[in-house]
Design an enzyme around this catalytic site. Structure first.
Site, mmCIF file in Angstrom:
data_model
loop_
_atom_site.group_PDB
_atom_site.id
_atom_site.type_symbol
_atom_site.label_atom_id
_atom_site.label_comp_id
_atom_site.label_asym_id
_atom_site.label_seq_id
_atom_site.Cartn_x
_atom_site.Cartn_y
_atom_site.Cartn_z
ATOM 1 C CD GLN A 1 -2.819 1.291 2.395
ATOM 2 O OE1 GLN A 1 -3.398 2.320 2.630
ATOM 3 N NE2 GLN A 1 -2.976 0.250 3.174
ATOM 4 C CB SER A 2 3.606 2.542 2.085
ATOM 5 O OG SER A 2 4.587 1.609 1.673
ATOM 6 N NE ARG B 1 8.491 -12.543 -6.343
ATOM 7 C CZ ARG B 1 9.311 -12.917 -5.362
ATOM 8 N NH1 ARG B 1 10.180 -13.867 -5.576
ATOM 9 N NH2 ARG B 1 9.249 -12.336 -4.195
ATOM 10 C CG ASP C 1 13.611 -13.562 -11.650
ATOM 11 O OD1 ASP C 1 14.030 -12.873 -10.696
ATOM 12 O OD2 ASP C 1 13.770 -14.794 -11.729
ATOM 13 C CG ASN D 1 6.704 -0.379 -0.753
ATOM 14 O OD1 ASN D 1 6.692 -0.678 -1.940
ATOM 15 N ND2 ASN D 1 5.766 -0.791 0.087
ATOM 16 C CG PHE D 2 11.666 -4.228 -2.415
ATOM 17 C CD1 PHE D 2 10.622 -5.109 -2.667
ATOM 18 C CD2 PHE D 2 12.327 -3.654 -3.491
ATOM 19 C CE1 PHE D 2 10.241 -5.399 -3.966
ATOM 20 C CE2 PHE D 2 11.950 -3.938 -4.787
ATOM 21 C CZ PHE D 2 10.909 -4.815 -5.029
ATOM 22 N NE ARG E 1 18.018 -9.505 0.833
ATOM 23 C CZ ARG E 1 17.567 -8.744 1.838
ATOM 24 N NH1 ARG E 1 18.426 -8.156 2.652
ATOM 25 N NH2 ARG E 1 16.276 -8.575 2.022
ATOM 26 C CE LYS F 1 10.601 -9.012 5.441
ATOM 27 N NZ LYS F 1 10.048 -10.265 4.943
ATOM 28 C CB VAL F 2 7.248 -1.325 9.298
ATOM 29 C CG1 VAL F 2 6.090 -0.448 9.732
ATOM 30 C CG2 VAL F 2 8.320 -1.334 10.388
ATOM 31 C CD GLU G 1 -1.773 2.134 8.243
ATOM 32 O OE1 GLU G 1 -1.481 2.372 7.066
ATOM 33 O OE2 GLU G 1 -1.863 3.035 9.108
ATOM 34 C CG ASP H 1 0.549 0.883 4.688
ATOM 35 O OD1 ASP H 1 1.747 0.832 5.008
ATOM 36 O OD2 ASP H 1 -0.205 -0.093 4.749
ATOM 37 N N GLY I 1 -8.075 20.540 19.006
ATOM 38 C CA GLY I 1 -7.679 21.945 19.107
ATOM 39 C C GLY I 1 -8.255 22.609 20.343
ATOM 40 N N GLY I 2 -8.301 23.916 20.303
ATOM 41 C CA GLY I 2 -8.758 24.678 21.457
ATOM 42 C C GLY I 2 -10.271 24.819 21.549
HETATM 43 N N1 CAO Z 1 11.871 -10.353 -8.989
HETATM 44 C C1 CAO Z 1 12.530 -11.132 -8.104
HETATM 45 N N2 CAO Z 1 12.455 -10.956 -6.777
HETATM 46 C C2 CAO Z 1 11.643 -9.976 -6.332
HETATM 47 C C3 CAO Z 1 10.923 -9.139 -7.189
HETATM 48 C C4 CAO Z 1 11.068 -9.357 -8.591
HETATM 49 N N3 CAO Z 1 10.425 -8.606 -9.480
HETATM 50 N N4 CAO Z 1 10.226 -8.256 -6.454
HETATM 51 C C5 CAO Z 1 10.489 -8.547 -5.161
HETATM 52 N N5 CAO Z 1 11.340 -9.564 -5.081
HETATM 53 C C6 CAO Z 1 11.919 -10.177 -3.898
HETATM 54 C C7 CAO Z 1 12.789 -9.220 -3.125
HETATM 55 O O1 CAO Z 1 14.033 -9.088 -3.746
HETATM 56 C C8 CAO Z 1 12.858 -9.921 -1.769
HETATM 57 O O2 CAO Z 1 13.823 -10.940 -1.822
HETATM 58 P P1 CAO Z 1 15.015 -11.087 -0.741
HETATM 59 O O3 CAO Z 1 14.372 -11.041 0.613
HETATM 60 O O4 CAO Z 1 15.578 -12.415 -1.084
HETATM 61 O O5 CAO Z 1 15.950 -9.987 -0.923
HETATM 62 C C9 CAO Z 1 11.500 -10.607 -1.690
HETATM 63 O O6 CAO Z 1 10.914 -10.490 -2.973
HETATM 64 C C10 CAO Z 1 10.545 -10.084 -0.664
HETATM 65 O O7 CAO Z 1 10.561 -8.675 -0.578
HETATM 66 P P2 CAO Z 1 10.105 -7.976 0.780
HETATM 67 O O8 CAO Z 1 10.961 -8.513 1.883
HETATM 68 O O9 CAO Z 1 10.074 -6.531 0.608
HETATM 69 O O10 CAO Z 1 8.604 -8.513 0.927
HETATM 70 P P3 CAO Z 1 7.858 -9.148 2.183
HETATM 71 O O11 CAO Z 1 6.533 -9.577 1.665
HETATM 72 O O12 CAO Z 1 8.648 -10.184 2.876
HETATM 73 O O13 CAO Z 1 7.664 -7.905 3.199
HETATM 74 C C11 CAO Z 1 6.929 -5.671 3.782
HETATM 75 C C12 CAO Z 1 6.666 -6.944 2.953
HETATM 76 C C13 CAO Z 1 5.888 -4.679 3.379
HETATM 77 C C14 CAO Z 1 6.792 -5.996 5.254
HETATM 78 C C15 CAO Z 1 8.344 -5.161 3.475
HETATM 79 O O14 CAO Z 1 8.491 -5.011 2.099
HETATM 80 C C16 CAO Z 1 8.651 -3.831 4.164
HETATM 81 O O15 CAO Z 1 8.906 -3.765 5.356
HETATM 82 N N6 CAO Z 1 8.675 -2.730 3.374
HETATM 83 C C17 CAO Z 1 9.033 -1.408 3.861
HETATM 84 C C18 CAO Z 1 7.949 -0.806 4.678
HETATM 85 C C19 CAO Z 1 6.648 -0.703 3.935
HETATM 86 O O16 CAO Z 1 6.530 -0.173 2.877
HETATM 87 N N7 CAO Z 1 5.612 -1.216 4.587
HETATM 88 C C20 CAO Z 1 4.267 -0.965 4.138
HETATM 89 C C21 CAO Z 1 3.699 -2.078 3.456
HETATM 90 S S1 CAO Z 1 2.026 -1.715 3.126
HETATM 91 O O17 CAO Z 1 1.235 -2.229 4.500
#
Ligand code: CAO
Length: 475
Positions: A66-67, A87, A122, A145-146, A153, A185-186, A188, A217, A296-297
Site C-alpha cells: 500500500q505505502s 515478479r 525477475d 518499498n521493499f 540484494r 519490516k513494518v 500499517e 501506509d 484543538g482549542g
Molecule cells: N523479482 C525477483 N524478486 C523480487 C521481485 C522481482 N520482481 N520483487 C520482489 N522480489 C523479492 C525481493 O528481492 C525480496 O527478496 P530477498 O528477501 O531475497 O531480498 C522478496 O521479494 C521479498 O521482498 P520484501 O521482503 O520486501 O517482501 P515481504 O513480503 O517479505 O515484506 C513488507 C513486505 C511490506 C513488510 C516489506 O516489504 C517492508 O517492510 N517494506 C518497507 C515498509 C513498507 O513499505 N511497509 C508498508 C507495506 S504496506 O502495509
C-alpha cells in the site's frame, strides 16, 4: 566597389547590433513580466489542455502493498508515466489478497494501482537485470518499498543506479529511519503504534487503538510523493538525482505532531481542553488517550442523533466553538447560558463540558444527523455527520468532483474507487483502470526501451520475464 562593400558591411553590423539590443530588451521584458526569466511564456492553450503537471516524468515503480503504490498512483494521476515492475507469475502480493471476484485482481490492488503500466521482470535473473538497467537509464525516479536491504540484494545499490543514471532519484518507504529498528519490516498498524498514534487514540479507560485511516501506509506514500516532486524540482537546478526516504514512523509522527505539542504542554499543568480535566482525573507523565475530544482549542464530542439505537452511524461531531456559543444556546433551548457566568466564557465551561455535551445531546437525539447539520450550518456552528462508507459511496457530490469514481475493469467489471483528492485546475486527473499483470511488458520493451526484436526474443527465451514452469518450480 571596395568602399561600397565596406559601408554595406558597416550597415550589416549596425543591424545585427540593433537585433541583439532588441533581443536583450525582449528578454528583460519577459523577465519583468513573469518575475522569473527561465519560465516560458504562459501557455495560450485552454485549462487542462497543456499536458499534465508531471508530463514527461518517467517512474520505475518497484512498489508493492500500500505505502509505495499510494505514492506512485498519485504521481501517475499527476501525469507521470509509471512503469510498475512485478515478479513474473506473482505480481504485487495484493493482486491476490482479500479477493472478492474469483480470478480477478482484488480491489486492494486495483484501488492502489490506477493509471500505471505493468511489466513482469525477475529482478534476480541476469537478463531481468539487463532490462532493469536499461529502464534505469531512461527513467527519472525509482520508487521502492521493499524490506530494508532487498534492493541492494538485487544488485540495485545507489552506487550502481547513480553510475548508470546520475539524474535518477531513488525514493524509498521504510518502516523506520536509521537507528535501532532500521532493519525491521513494518506494516500499517506497526507504524501507527511506533509513530505515537495508537497511544493517543482511544478512550482513557481502554487499550490503545489503531485508526481506520491508513496514516502509516497511505500517509507515508503521500509524504514520499512530496519528496519526489521536490527532488525533481531541485534536479532542474543541480542536474543530479538524490535519495528520498520517507520512514513510516516519521510520517505517522508528523501527522501526530499536536500530541507531541501536548506532551510538552504537560509541564505547564493539566491539559484543560481534555475532558479528563473537567472530570478531575489527574494527568500522568504522557499524553493520555482523549476519546473524541477535539484536538484543538475548541471543545467537541460525538453525540447521538435520532435513530442511534439501530443505526451505528447515527451520530454527529459537535464543536462548541466559542464565537457561536450564543447560537448554540438558542438552538438547544438554553438561552440563559449566554449570560450566566457559569457558562458564558470558554474558561468557565471547561470543567462542565461533560454536562454541556449531555445537554446538547438531548437536543441532537431529537433530530437526524443531517437535520442537525442543516440547522447548525445555518448559524455557522461547526458539526460533522458520521458518514458511513455506504453513505460516502452513494454521495452524488463526491461523484461529481471525481473524488469517488466508477471504473470498468476487464476481468472484474465495474467497481468504485477514490479518485485523485488533489485537484489541479490545469492538470486534470482521469482515473484509468489498473493494469493486468505484465500487460505492458511487450510495449515497454519495444516502444519505451526500443530494444531490437532479436534482443527481445533472447530476453524472453531466457525466462526472465515469465513465471517459472511448474516442473522447474518443483525441481
Ligand atoms: N523479482 C525477483 N524478486 C523480487 C521481485 C522481482 N520482481 N520483487 C520482489 N522480489 C523479492 C525481493 O528481492 C525480496 O527478496 P530477498 O528477501 O531475497 O531480498 C522478496 O521479494 C521479498 O521482498 P520484501 O521482503 O520486501 O517482501 P515481504 O513480503 O517479505 O515484506 C513488507 C513486505 C511490506 C513488510 C516489506 O516489504 C517492508 O517492510 N517494506 C518497507 C515498509 C513498507 O513499505 N511497509 C508498508 C507495506 S504496506 O502495509
Amino acid at each position: 566597389m571596395a568602399t561600397r562593400k565596406k559601408s554595406k558591411g558597416k550597415g550589416r553590423a549596425k543591424a545585427a547590433s540593433r537585433k541583439v539590443v532588441k533581443l536583450k530588451s525582449k528578454a528583460v521584458a519577459a523577465k519583468k513580466a513573469n518575475g522569473n526569466g527561465h519560465l516560458p511564456r504562459p501557455s495560450s492553450k485552454g485549462w487542462g489542455q497543456a499536458g499534465k503537471a508531471l508530463t514527461g516524468v518517467r517512474i520505475l515503480d518497484f512498489t508493492h502493498v500500500q505505502s509505495g503504490p499510494t505514492c506512485t498512483q498519485l504521481l501517475a494521476w499527476l501525469g507521470a508515466d509509471v512503469i510498475k515492475v512485478e515478479r513474473p507469475g506473482v505480481g504485487d502480493i495484493t493482486r491476490g489478497q482479500l479477493v472478492d471476484v474469483k480470478g480477478a485482481d482484488s480491489l486492494y490492488f486495483t484501488m492502489l494501482n490506477h493509471n500505471k503500466r505493468s511489466i513482469t521482470i525477475d529482478s534476480k535473473h541476469p537478463q531481468g537485470r539487463r532490462v532493469l538497467d536499461e529502464l534505469i537509464k531512461i527513467c527519472d525516479v525509482l520508487v521502492e518499498n521493499f524490506a530494508p536491504g532487498a534492493l541492494d540484494r538485487m544488485g540495485l545499490t545507489w552506487e550502481h543506479i547513480h553510475k548508470l543514471n546520475p539524474r535518477m532519484i531513488v525514493a524509498s518507504v521504510k518502516g523506520f529511519g536509521p537507528g535501532p529498528y532500521e532493519d525491521c519490516k513494518v506494516y500499517e498498524n506497526v507504524a501507527q503504534c511506533a509513530g505515537g498514534s495508537a497511544s493517543t487514540t482511544g478512550f482513557r479507560e481502554g487499550p490503545p487503538l489503531v485508526t481506520g485511516a491508513q496514516i502509516g501506509d497511505s500517509g507515508t506514500g503521500l509524504h514520499l510523493a512530496l519528496g519526489i516532486v521536490s527532488a525533481l524540482f531541485q534536479r532542474n537546478r543541480t542536474g543530479r538525482g538524490q535519495k528520498v526516504l520517507a520512514a513510516m514512523q516519521d510520517g505517522v509522527l508528523n501527522l501526530c505532531r499536536v500530541k507531541l505539542r501536548d506532551q510538552q504542554r504537560l509541564k505547564a499543568g493539566p491539559l484543560t481542553e481534555y475532558s479528563q480535566y473537567g472530570e478531575s482525573v489527574p494527568f500522568g507523565a504522557s499524553v493520555p488517550r482523549a476519546g473524541n475530544d477535539s484536538g484543538g482549542g475548541q471543545p467537541g464530542w460525538i453525540l447521538k442523533c435520532k435513530g442511534w439505537e439501530s443505526d451505528p452511524d447515527a451520530y454527529i461531531y459537535f464543536i462548541t466553538q466559542a464565537p457561536v456559543w450564543g447560537e448554540i444556546c438558542d438552538l438547544i433551548g438554553e438561552p440563559t447560558w449566554k449570560t450566566d457566568a457559569e457558562y458564558a466564557t470558554p474558561r468557565a465551561r471547561l470543567p462542565k463540558l461533560k454536562k454541556i455535551f449531555e445537554r446538547i445531546e438531548q437536543w441532537t437525539m431529537t433530530k437526524s444527523k443531517f437535520e442537525v447539520m442543516e440547522l447548525c450550518n445555518k448559524v455557522d456552528i461547526p458539526v460533522g455527520p458520521i458518514l458511513s462508507m455506504k453513505e460516502i459511496a452513494e454521495e452524488p457530490s463526491l461523484r461529481k468532483t471525481g473524488t469517488v469514481v466508477e471504473v470498468d475493469h476487464p476481468t472484474r467489471g465495474k467497481y468504485l474507487t477514490v479518485g485523485n483528492p488533489i485537484k489541479l485546475s490545469d492538470s486534470i486527473s482521469e482515473v484509468k483502470r489498473s493494469p493486468l499483470l505484465g500487460e505492458h511488458t511487450d510495449e515497454i520493451l519495444k516502444d519505451v526501451l526500443k530494444l531490437p526484436a532479436k534482443d527481445i526474443a533472447e530476453i524472453k527465451n531466457s525466462g526472465a520475464l515469465s513465471a517459472p514452469k511448474k516442473e522447474e518450480k518443483a525441481a
